[in-house]
Design a protein around this motif. Structure first.
Motif, PDB file in Angstrom:
ATOM      1  N   MET A 147       0.836  -1.210   0.000  1.00 29.13           N
ATOM      2  CA  MET A 147       0.000   0.000   0.000  1.00 29.13           C
ATOM      3  C   MET A 147       0.869   1.258   0.000  1.00 29.13           C
ATOM      4  O   MET A 147       0.351   2.368   0.041  1.00 29.13           O
ATOM      5  CB  MET A 147      -0.901   0.003   1.246  1.00 29.13           C
ATOM      6  CG  MET A 147      -1.970  -1.068   1.232  1.00 29.13           C
ATOM      7  SD  MET A 147      -2.768  -1.230   2.854  1.00 29.13           S
ATOM      8  CE  MET A 147      -3.729   0.260   2.907  1.00 29.13           C
ATOM      9  N   GLY A 148       2.182   1.072   0.017  1.00 27.68           N
ATOM     10  CA  GLY A 148       3.094   2.218  -0.023  1.00 27.68           C
ATOM     11  C   GLY A 148       3.436   2.769   1.347  1.00 27.68           C
ATOM     12  O   GLY A 148       3.942   3.889   1.470  1.00 27.68           O
ATOM     13  N   VAL A 149       3.164   1.982   2.390  1.00 28.30           N
ATOM     14  CA  VAL A 149       3.420   2.452   3.761  1.00 28.30           C
ATOM     15  C   VAL A 149       4.859   2.107   4.162  1.00 28.30           C
ATOM     16  O   VAL A 149       5.289   0.958   4.046  1.00 28.30           O
ATOM     17  CB  VAL A 149       2.415   1.804   4.747  1.00 28.30           C
ATOM     18  CG1 VAL A 149       2.702   2.219   6.176  1.00 28.30           C
ATOM     19  CG2 VAL A 149       0.992   2.157   4.356  1.00 28.30           C
ATOM     20  N   THR A 150       5.587   3.098   4.593  1.00 28.69           N
ATOM     21  CA  THR A 150       6.966   2.899   5.048  1.00 28.69           C
ATOM     22  C   THR A 150       6.927   2.250   6.430  1.00 28.69           C
ATOM     23  O   THR A 150       6.309   2.783   7.359  1.00 28.69           O
ATOM     24  CB  THR A 150       7.685   4.263   5.110  1.00 28.69           C
ATOM     25  OG1 THR A 150       7.612   4.841   3.809  1.00 28.69           O
ATOM     26  CG2 THR A 150       9.129   4.130   5.535  1.00 28.69           C
ATOM     27  N   THR A 151       7.587   1.108   6.541  1.00 23.69           N
ATOM     28  CA  THR A 151       7.355   0.269   7.724  1.00 23.69           C
ATOM     29  C   THR A 151       8.626  -0.146   8.453  1.00 23.69           C
ATOM     30  O   THR A 151       9.568  -0.674   7.854  1.00 23.69           O
ATOM     31  CB  THR A 151       6.591  -1.017   7.293  1.00 23.69           C
ATOM     32  OG1 THR A 151       5.418  -0.636   6.570  1.00 23.69           O
ATOM     33  CG2 THR A 151       6.196  -1.864   8.487  1.00 23.69           C
ATOM     34  N   ARG A 206      16.803   5.089   8.556  1.00 22.06           N
ATOM     35  CA  ARG A 206      16.077   5.978   7.627  1.00 22.06           C
ATOM     36  C   ARG A 206      16.507   5.734   6.185  1.00 22.06           C
ATOM     37  O   ARG A 206      15.693   5.744   5.267  1.00 22.06           O
ATOM     38  CB  ARG A 206      16.298   7.436   8.008  1.00 22.06           C
ATOM     39  CG  ARG A 206      15.426   7.869   9.178  1.00 22.06           C
ATOM     40  CD  ARG A 206      15.208   9.355   9.162  1.00 22.06           C
ATOM     41  NE  ARG A 206      16.450  10.071   9.382  1.00 22.06           N
ATOM     42  CZ  ARG A 206      16.806  10.589  10.558  1.00 22.06           C
ATOM     43  NH1 ARG A 206      16.016  10.472  11.579  1.00 22.06           N
ATOM     44  NH2 ARG A 206      17.932  11.239  10.679  1.00 22.06           N
ATOM     45  N   ALA A 207      17.824   5.500   5.997  1.00 21.56           N
ATOM     46  CA  ALA A 207      18.327   5.256   4.630  1.00 21.56           C
ATOM     47  C   ALA A 207      17.720   3.962   4.077  1.00 21.56           C
ATOM     48  O   ALA A 207      17.321   3.908   2.910  1.00 21.56           O
ATOM     49  CB  ALA A 207      19.852   5.187   4.640  1.00 21.56           C
ATOM     50  N   GLY A 261      13.349   1.618   0.298  1.00 24.42           N
ATOM     51  CA  GLY A 261      12.208   0.707   0.107  1.00 24.42           C
ATOM     52  C   GLY A 261      12.282  -0.563   0.933  1.00 24.42           C
ATOM     53  O   GLY A 261      11.464  -1.473   0.755  1.00 24.42           O
ATOM     54  N   GLN A 262      13.235  -0.622   1.868  1.00 19.80           N
ATOM     55  CA  GLN A 262      13.330  -1.819   2.707  1.00 19.80           C
ATOM     56  C   GLN A 262      12.440  -1.684   3.949  1.00 19.80           C
ATOM     57  O   GLN A 262      12.061  -0.579   4.333  1.00 19.80           O
ATOM     58  CB  GLN A 262      14.773  -2.029   3.162  1.00 19.80           C
ATOM     59  CG  GLN A 262      15.696  -2.436   2.035  1.00 19.80           C
ATOM     60  CD  GLN A 262      17.114  -2.561   2.539  1.00 19.80           C
ATOM     61  OE1 GLN A 262      17.825  -1.566   2.673  1.00 19.80           O
ATOM     62  NE2 GLN A 262      17.523  -3.769   2.832  1.00 19.80           N
ATOM     63  N   ALA A 300       7.806   8.466  12.002  1.00 20.78           N
ATOM     64  CA  ALA A 300       6.529   7.763  11.804  1.00 20.78           C
ATOM     65  C   ALA A 300       5.467   8.466  12.645  1.00 20.78           C
ATOM     66  O   ALA A 300       5.765   8.954  13.738  1.00 20.78           O
ATOM     67  CB  ALA A 300       6.660   6.307  12.245  1.00 20.78           C
ATOM     68  N   GLU A 301       4.233   8.540  12.121  1.00 22.82           N
ATOM     69  CA  GLU A 301       3.203   9.232  12.895  1.00 22.82           C
ATOM     70  C   GLU A 301       2.568   8.340  13.958  1.00 22.82           C
ATOM     71  O   GLU A 301       1.946   8.822  14.887  1.00 22.82           O
ATOM     72  CB  GLU A 301       2.120   9.820  11.980  1.00 22.82           C
ATOM     73  CG  GLU A 301       1.323   8.799  11.180  1.00 22.82           C
ATOM     74  CD  GLU A 301       1.642   8.807   9.688  1.00 22.82           C
ATOM     75  OE1 GLU A 301       2.813   8.525   9.340  1.00 22.82           O
ATOM     76  OE2 GLU A 301       0.735   9.068   8.891  1.00 22.82           O
TER      77      GLU A 301
END
Ligand SMILES: Nc1ncnc2c1ncn2[C@@H]1O[C@H](COP(=O)(O)OP(=O)(O)O)[C@@H](O)[C@H]1O
Ligand SMILES: O=c1ccn([C@@H]2O[C@H](COP(=O)(O)OP(=O)(O)O)[C@@H](O)[C@H]2O)c(=O)[nH]1
Length: 240
Positions: free
Chosen positions: A44-48, A120-121, A126-127, A155-156
């Motif tokens: 879904m494009g969520v950075t996790t 963060r990197a 995309g990891q 992250a929120e």
């Protein structure tokens, strides 16, 4: 159908106890369900960033029963999070989800040492970041490094996939049969009422750094996805 995610950047705290099965402290079906939910939110494009507990294998609270001192017991607990992290990484990679483990304390040597910048990197690349070893020091649970990682990665929200409850109640639902479900409350209310659904240090850190905590049931394999999609699930602890 594409659903616009409610959260764009998350830290997912996976309860160690939720990874166990009736015959083994680590259950492949449970671990696979967790990995599938991570893959779904990534798609879904969520950075996790994921942080795993260790309570399915060992917790510092068992020190007395094992006649260990607290430091030894906490080291065993932190090491346990490393076992979960390696197994989760293996399953995620088999699903073609790229990951990097960041470790602290007794887990040093698994993946690479924790660094906020390198985490963060990896996320920008995309990891999925997987954290092992908690804060790397005795006296904490993995709730504190979960909130800390939300600060480091901007992250929120910290989504807490919890064992044994479907959200936050006004008292421990395992003990108090008629405890009342609270769909939403503030961190200050949770602290004032001494609700023990998570660590009070982690709650005050979340409040002070304006992070939301979304407590969802580990027993529902879709609960993380639903939280990200904005469906009603679990309880939201707001910073104010
Ligand atoms: N106010 C509360 N609301 C919900 N759960 C609570 C509350 N107080 C205590 N709990 C207990 O917290 C447990 C989950 O916390 P814990 O065992 O530390 O979690 P985990 O291993 O899932 O991180 C639940 O099984 C529940 O019995
Ligand atoms: O920064 C940390 C994180 C964890 N632990 C130890 O590791 C155990 C397992 O973590 P946790 O209880 O958070 O796992 P979970 O509740 O998610 O299964 C804890 O009980 C502590 O003994 C620790 O000493 N320092």
């Amino acid at each position: 159908m594409f659903v616009e995610p409610r959260y764009r950047r998350i830290v997912l705290k996976v309860s160690g106890e939720s990874l166990g099965g009736s015959h083994s402290p680590v259950d492949i079906d449970r671990m696979t369900e967790v990995a599938q939910s991570i893959r779904t939110v990534c798609k879904m494009g969520v950075t996790t960033t994921v942080i795993v507990g260790g309570g399915n294998i060992f917790r510092g609270g068992s020190a007395k029963a094992w006649e260990l001192d607290r430091l030894q017991a906490d080291e065993a607990g932190m090491a346990a999070t490393g076992v979960n992290a390696i197994l989760l990484q293996g399953i995620l990679e088999s699903m073609a989800v790229r990951t990097e483990i960041f470790s602290r304390g007794p887990c040093n040597g698994i993946g690479i040492p924790y660094s906020g910048e390198e985490l963060r990197a990896a996320l920008s690349d995309g990891q999925v970041g997987i954290l092992a070893g908690g804060m790397g020091i005795s006296g904490f649970s993995t709730d504190v490094p979960a909130v800390h990682a939300a600060i480091d990665t901007m992250a929120e929200v910290v989504i807490m996939s919890k064992h044994g409850t479907d959200g936050v109640y006004n008292d421990d639902p395992r003990v108090v049969k008629n405890a009342r479900f609270l769909p939403s409350l503030s961190a200050s209310q949770a602290l004032a009422r001494k609700l023990r659904v998570m660590d009070s240090t982690a709650l005050s850190l979340a409040r002070d750094h304006s992070k939301y905590i979304h407590v969802v049931p580990a027993a529902d394999p879709n609960s993380v996805q639903y939280a990200v999609e904005g469906k009603e699930v679990g309880s939201v602890i707001t910073p104010q």
